[in-house]
Design a protein around this motif. Structure first.
Motif, mmCIF file in Angstrom:
data_model
loop_
_atom_site.group_PDB
_atom_site.id
_atom_site.type_symbol
_atom_site.label_atom_id
_atom_site.label_comp_id
_atom_site.label_asym_id
_atom_site.label_seq_id
_atom_site.Cartn_x
_atom_site.Cartn_y
_atom_site.Cartn_z
ATOM 1 N N MET A 155 0.851 -1.171 0.000
ATOM 2 C CA MET A 155 0.000 0.000 0.000
ATOM 3 C C MET A 155 0.898 1.236 0.000
ATOM 4 N N LEU A 156 0.604 2.131 -0.890
ATOM 5 C CA LEU A 156 1.299 3.411 -0.943
ATOM 6 C C LEU A 156 0.610 4.363 0.027
ATOM 7 N N VAL A 157 1.366 5.000 0.888
ATOM 8 C CA VAL A 157 0.813 5.945 1.854
ATOM 9 C C VAL A 157 1.375 7.324 1.542
ATOM 10 N N LEU A 158 0.490 8.287 1.337
ATOM 11 C CA LEU A 158 0.886 9.650 1.005
ATOM 12 C C LEU A 158 0.267 10.630 1.984
ATOM 13 N N SER A 159 0.923 11.737 2.186
ATOM 14 C CA SER A 159 0.346 12.835 2.964
ATOM 15 C C SER A 159 -0.042 13.934 1.994
ATOM 16 N N ARG A 160 -1.248 14.442 2.127
ATOM 17 C CA ARG A 160 -1.735 15.524 1.278
ATOM 18 C C ARG A 160 -2.432 16.538 2.165
ATOM 19 N N LYS A 161 -2.369 17.783 1.772
ATOM 20 C CA LYS A 161 -3.063 18.852 2.481
ATOM 21 C C LYS A 161 -4.280 19.268 1.665
ATOM 22 N N LYS A 162 -5.161 20.027 2.300
ATOM 23 C CA LYS A 162 -6.347 20.538 1.615
ATOM 24 C C LYS A 162 -5.929 21.223 0.313
ATOM 25 N N GLY A 163 -6.616 20.854 -0.772
ATOM 26 C CA GLY A 163 -6.325 21.424 -2.087
ATOM 27 C C GLY A 163 -5.285 20.655 -2.886
ATOM 28 N N GLU A 164 -4.579 19.731 -2.255
ATOM 29 C CA GLU A 164 -3.570 18.939 -2.967
ATOM 30 C C GLU A 164 -4.207 17.675 -3.544
ATOM 31 N N SER A 165 -3.583 17.131 -4.580
ATOM 32 C CA SER A 165 -4.136 15.994 -5.317
ATOM 33 C C SER A 165 -3.115 14.890 -5.506
ATOM 34 N N ILE A 166 -3.633 13.743 -5.910
ATOM 35 C CA ILE A 166 -2.814 12.665 -6.458
ATOM 36 C C ILE A 166 -3.423 12.286 -7.796
ATOM 37 N N VAL A 167 -2.615 11.742 -8.685
ATOM 38 C CA VAL A 167 -3.087 11.321 -10.007
ATOM 39 C C VAL A 167 -2.821 9.828 -10.150
ATOM 40 N N ILE A 168 -3.820 9.102 -10.657
ATOM 41 C CA ILE A 168 -3.723 7.659 -10.867
ATOM 42 C C ILE A 168 -3.868 7.379 -12.352
ATOM 43 N N GLN A 169 -2.861 6.761 -12.929
ATOM 44 C CA GLN A 169 -2.846 6.357 -14.340
ATOM 45 C C GLN A 169 -3.292 7.455 -15.297
ATOM 46 N N ASP A 170 -2.799 8.627 -15.138
ATOM 47 C CA ASP A 170 -2.997 9.750 -16.069
ATOM 48 C C ASP A 170 -4.423 10.269 -16.201
ATOM 49 N N HIS A 171 -5.432 9.552 -15.713
ATOM 50 C CA HIS A 171 -6.790 10.011 -15.973
ATOM 51 C C HIS A 171 -7.709 10.032 -14.748
ATOM 52 N N ILE A 172 -7.181 9.714 -13.573
ATOM 53 C CA ILE A 172 -7.968 9.790 -12.340
ATOM 54 C C ILE A 172 -7.236 10.721 -11.382
ATOM 55 N N GLU A 173 -7.938 11.748 -10.915
ATOM 56 C CA GLU A 173 -7.351 12.694 -9.974
ATOM 57 C C GLU A 173 -8.177 12.706 -8.692
ATOM 58 N N VAL A 174 -7.491 12.533 -7.571
ATOM 59 C CA VAL A 174 -8.132 12.561 -6.260
ATOM 60 C C VAL A 174 -7.602 13.786 -5.518
ATOM 61 N N THR A 175 -8.528 14.670 -5.112
ATOM 62 C CA THR A 175 -8.161 15.919 -4.459
ATOM 63 C C THR A 175 -8.744 15.962 -3.049
ATOM 64 N N VAL A 176 -7.927 16.400 -2.094
ATOM 65 C CA VAL A 176 -8.414 16.615 -0.732
ATOM 66 C C VAL A 176 -9.166 17.944 -0.736
ATOM 67 N N LEU A 177 -10.476 17.881 -0.488
ATOM 68 C CA LEU A 177 -11.306 19.083 -0.502
ATOM 69 C C LEU A 177 -11.401 19.735 0.872
ATOM 70 N N ALA A 178 -11.482 18.918 1.921
ATOM 71 C CA ALA A 178 -11.615 19.467 3.267
ATOM 72 C C ALA A 178 -11.172 18.438 4.293
ATOM 73 N N VAL A 179 -10.715 18.930 5.425
ATOM 74 C CA VAL A 179 -10.350 18.082 6.551
ATOM 75 C C VAL A 179 -11.052 18.659 7.773
#
Length: 82
Positions: free
Chosen positions: A1-25
């Protein structure tokens, strides 16, 4: 499992076409935004598991149908039939 830290407004990209963004904490709750093509199914895990269970149940032979099939297989052939 890949574990990442992200802050509000930051994103990760999966296989060039899926973007997951932290909207609120908010305490222990995180709101995520997921941008993906329409053909990509996205489910909360509990919903996904429920769908999988329903699929298994619908694919399993019902006891009454299985019993009837066994009865039909046990019927002896009438004389003169192959």
């Amino acid at each position: 499992m890949l574990v990442l830290s992200r802050k509000k407004g930051e994103s990760i990209v999966i296989q060039d076409h899926i973007e997951v963004t932290v909207l609120a904490v908010d305490g222990e709750t995180i709101r995520l935004g997921i941008q993906a093509p329409k053909e990509v199914d996205i489910f909360r895990k509990e919903v996904y598991l429920s769908i999988q269970e329903a699929n298994r149940e619908s694919a399993a032979p019902q006891a009454q149908n299985l019993e009837r099939l066994m009865q039909l297989m046990a019927v002896p052939k009438k004389s003169g039939q192959n």
